[in-house]
Design a protein around this motif. Structure first.
Motif, PDB file in Angstrom:
ATOM      1  N   GLU A  20     -38.071  24.630   4.697  1.00  0.00           N
ATOM      2  CA  GLU A  20     -37.393  24.301   5.942  1.00  0.00           C
ATOM      3  C   GLU A  20     -35.912  24.639   5.858  1.00  0.00           C
ATOM      4  OE1 GLU A  20     -39.343  20.336   5.141  1.00  0.00           O
ATOM      5  OE2 GLU A  20     -38.642  20.082   7.227  1.00  0.00           O
ATOM      6  N   THR A  21     -35.368  25.121   6.948  1.00  0.00           N
ATOM      7  CA  THR A  21     -33.924  25.280   7.014  1.00  0.00           C
ATOM      8  C   THR A  21     -33.333  23.969   7.520  1.00  0.00           C
ATOM      9  OG1 THR A  21     -34.227  26.217   9.223  1.00  0.00           O
ATOM     10  CG2 THR A  21     -33.953  27.771   7.409  1.00  0.00           C
ATOM     11  N   ALA A  22     -32.057  23.755   7.220  1.00  0.00           N
ATOM     12  CA  ALA A  22     -31.419  22.483   7.568  1.00  0.00           C
ATOM     13  C   ALA A  22     -31.498  22.236   9.076  1.00  0.00           C
ATOM     14  CB  ALA A  22     -29.967  22.472   7.110  1.00  0.00           C
ATOM     15  N   GLY A  23     -31.927  21.044   9.416  1.00  0.00           N
ATOM     16  CA  GLY A  23     -31.971  20.651  10.816  1.00  0.00           C
ATOM     17  C   GLY A  23     -33.035  21.363  11.631  1.00  0.00           C
ATOM     18  N   GLU A  24     -33.984  21.948  10.923  1.00  0.00           N
ATOM     19  CA  GLU A  24     -35.019  22.691  11.641  1.00  0.00           C
ATOM     20  C   GLU A  24     -35.916  21.763  12.463  1.00  0.00           C
ATOM     21  OE1 GLU A  24     -37.194  25.473   9.218  1.00  0.00           O
ATOM     22  OE2 GLU A  24     -38.812  25.528  10.679  1.00  0.00           O
ATOM     23  N   GLU A  25     -36.265  22.234  13.620  1.00  0.00           N
ATOM     24  CA  GLU A  25     -37.139  21.469  14.503  1.00  0.00           C
ATOM     25  C   GLU A  25     -38.543  21.399  13.895  1.00  0.00           C
ATOM     26  OE1 GLU A  25     -39.265  21.976  18.860  1.00  0.00           O
ATOM     27  OE2 GLU A  25     -38.022  23.567  18.036  1.00  0.00           O
ATOM     28  N   MET A  27     -42.278  21.609  13.692  1.00  0.00           N
ATOM     29  CA  MET A  27     -43.278  22.394  14.423  1.00  0.00           C
ATOM     30  C   MET A  27     -42.660  23.306  15.481  1.00  0.00           C
ATOM     31  SD  MET A  27     -46.178  22.282  13.177  1.00  0.00           S
ATOM     32  CE  MET A  27     -46.508  21.431  11.615  1.00  0.00           C
ATOM     33  N   GLY A  28     -41.504  23.812  15.125  1.00  0.00           N
ATOM     34  CA  GLY A  28     -40.953  24.894  15.935  1.00  0.00           C
ATOM     35  C   GLY A  28     -41.760  26.156  15.674  1.00  0.00           C
ATOM     36  N   LYS A  29     -41.329  27.257  16.265  1.00  0.00           N
ATOM     37  CA  LYS A  29     -42.092  28.492  16.167  1.00  0.00           C
ATOM     38  C   LYS A  29     -42.358  28.942  14.724  1.00  0.00           C
ATOM     39  CE  LYS A  29     -42.555  32.780  18.742  1.00  0.00           C
ATOM     40  NZ  LYS A  29     -42.148  34.006  18.028  1.00  0.00           N
ATOM     41  N   PRO A  30     -41.321  28.951  13.843  1.00  0.00           N
ATOM     42  CA  PRO A  30     -41.601  29.425  12.475  1.00  0.00           C
ATOM     43  C   PRO A  30     -42.646  28.578  11.759  1.00  0.00           C
ATOM     44  CG  PRO A  30     -39.226  29.179  12.845  1.00  0.00           C
ATOM     45  CD  PRO A  30     -39.915  28.574  14.029  1.00  0.00           C
ATOM     46  N   MET A  31     -42.589  27.279  11.961  1.00  0.00           N
ATOM     47  CA  MET A  31     -43.576  26.406  11.317  1.00  0.00           C
ATOM     48  C   MET A  31     -44.972  26.653  11.876  1.00  0.00           C
ATOM     49  SD  MET A  31     -42.182  22.577  10.667  1.00  0.00           S
ATOM     50  CE  MET A  31     -40.455  22.445  10.258  1.00  0.00           C
ATOM     51  N   ARG A  32     -45.036  26.795  13.171  1.00  0.00           N
ATOM     52  CA  ARG A  32     -46.349  27.051  13.780  1.00  0.00           C
ATOM     53  C   ARG A  32     -46.941  28.358  13.255  1.00  0.00           C
ATOM     54  NH1 ARG A  32     -43.829  25.664  18.719  1.00  0.00           N
ATOM     55  NH2 ARG A  32     -44.189  27.740  19.524  1.00  0.00           N
ATOM     56  N   GLU A  33     -46.058  29.354  13.110  1.00  0.00           N
ATOM     57  CA  GLU A  33     -46.547  30.637  12.586  1.00  0.00           C
ATOM     58  C   GLU A  33     -47.029  30.500  11.151  1.00  0.00           C
ATOM     59  OE1 GLU A  33     -43.372  33.394  13.293  1.00  0.00           O
ATOM     60  OE2 GLU A  33     -43.988  33.693  15.380  1.00  0.00           O
ATOM     61  N   HIS A  34     -46.302  29.711  10.378  1.00  0.00           N
ATOM     62  CA  HIS A  34     -46.682  29.462   8.982  1.00  0.00           C
ATOM     63  C   HIS A  34     -48.092  28.875   8.910  1.00  0.00           C
ATOM     64  CE1 HIS A  34     -46.242  28.161   4.802  1.00  0.00           C
ATOM     65  NE2 HIS A  34     -46.490  26.926   5.155  1.00  0.00           N
ATOM     66  N   GLY A 113     -49.286   9.138  16.790  1.00  0.00           N
ATOM     67  CA  GLY A 113     -48.268  10.039  17.310  1.00  0.00           C
ATOM     68  C   GLY A 113     -47.129  10.380  16.366  1.00  0.00           C
ATOM     69  N   VAL A 114     -47.183   9.875  15.143  1.00  0.00           N
ATOM     70  CA  VAL A 114     -46.121  10.136  14.177  1.00  0.00           C
ATOM     71  C   VAL A 114     -46.257  11.563  13.608  1.00  0.00           C
ATOM     72  CG1 VAL A 114     -47.103   9.460  11.933  1.00  0.00           C
ATOM     73  CG2 VAL A 114     -44.802   8.703  12.574  1.00  0.00           C
ATOM     74  N   GLU A 115     -45.164  12.118  13.083  1.00  0.00           N
ATOM     75  CA  GLU A 115     -45.252  13.445  12.457  1.00  0.00           C
ATOM     76  C   GLU A 115     -46.114  13.373  11.199  1.00  0.00           C
ATOM     77  OE1 GLU A 115     -41.363  14.969  11.634  1.00  0.00           O
ATOM     78  OE2 GLU A 115     -40.772  14.989  13.747  1.00  0.00           O
ATOM     79  N   ILE A 116     -47.073  14.240  11.089  1.00  0.00           N
ATOM     80  CA  ILE A 116     -47.955  14.216   9.921  1.00  0.00           C
ATOM     81  C   ILE A 116     -47.205  14.714   8.686  1.00  0.00           C
ATOM     82  CG2 ILE A 116     -50.046  15.201   8.891  1.00  0.00           C
ATOM     83  CD1 ILE A 116     -51.277  15.174  11.700  1.00  0.00           C
ATOM     84  N   GLY A 117     -46.326  15.663   8.871  1.00  0.00           N
ATOM     85  CA  GLY A 117     -45.497  16.150   7.761  1.00  0.00           C
ATOM     86  C   GLY A 117     -46.019  17.442   7.164  1.00  0.00           C
ATOM     87  N   ILE A 118     -45.075  18.317   6.826  1.00  0.00           N
ATOM     88  CA  ILE A 118     -45.443  19.652   6.365  1.00  0.00           C
ATOM     89  C   ILE A 118     -46.239  19.630   5.069  1.00  0.00           C
ATOM     90  CG2 ILE A 118     -44.546  21.885   5.651  1.00  0.00           C
ATOM     91  CD1 ILE A 118     -42.227  21.497   7.342  1.00  0.00           C
ATOM     92  N   ARG A 119     -45.813  18.823   4.103  1.00  0.00           N
ATOM     93  CA  ARG A 119     -46.478  18.847   2.798  1.00  0.00           C
ATOM     94  C   ARG A 119     -47.929  18.397   2.927  1.00  0.00           C
ATOM     95  NH1 ARG A 119     -41.890  20.994   1.383  1.00  0.00           N
ATOM     96  NH2 ARG A 119     -43.023  22.620   2.447  1.00  0.00           N
ATOM     97  N   ARG A 120     -48.154  17.376   3.723  1.00  0.00           N
ATOM     98  CA  ARG A 120     -49.524  16.905   3.909  1.00  0.00           C
ATOM     99  C   ARG A 120     -50.352  17.972   4.636  1.00  0.00           C
ATOM    100  NH1 ARG A 120     -53.491  13.283   4.520  1.00  0.00           N
ATOM    101  NH2 ARG A 120     -54.281  12.785   6.597  1.00  0.00           N
TER     102      ARG A 120
END
Ligand SMILES: [Zn+2]
Length: 146
Positions: A20-25, A27-34, A113-120
């Protein structure tokens, strides 16, 4: 080749953990693409696995004229078919998840409704609940099963 059937096919290989880049949103576009990439790769692997089994069963089915051999082979096949059935269900789940990403609804717990989190999500890209809700759901499931 029974050893091949026992191979763990649920692991996802060949991707780098998301940085993640600092302050990244979230599930923004880059995360969704990932995650789209991860899920597509996973799906491809599973589909190859399914195809391979079908081919190898076709090849082997004719090779055992002895009924005893055939019986143990059938047992092996039915185990494999059950594994393949799980894989097909998983592929459906992956498709559903890809749709969620497209709808920009991926990555949040469907229960609270909580963020599941990238690592999980990297460990379990089809996760649709946070750890807490998942644990709770599993406990409930076990109680119902009793
Ligand atoms: Zn939750």
């Amino acid at each position: 080749m029974p050893t091949q059937a026992k191979q763990q096919s649920q692991s996802i290989s060949g991707f780098e953990p998301y940085v993640e880049t600092a302050g990244e949103e979230y599930m923004g576009k880059p995360m969704r693409e990932h995650f789209t990439k991860i899920l597509n790769k996973w799906k491809q692997d599973l589909m190859q696995e399914v195809d391979r089994t079908v081919d190898h069963m076709k090849d082997e089915a004719a090779n055992f004229p002895d009924p005893a051999d055939r019986a143990s082979q059938e047992e092996e096949f039915s185990l494999e078919l059950r594994a393949r059935d799980r894989e097909r269900k998983l592929i459906k789940k992956i498709d559903k998840t890809l749709q969620l990403i497209e709808d920009e609804e991926y990555g949040w717990c469907e229960s609270c409704g909580v963020e599941i989190g990238i690592r999980r999500l990297e460990a379990r890209p089809t996760a649709d609940m946070c750890v807490d809700c998942k644990t709770l759901a599993e406990i409930k499931e076990k109680q119902v099963g009793k």
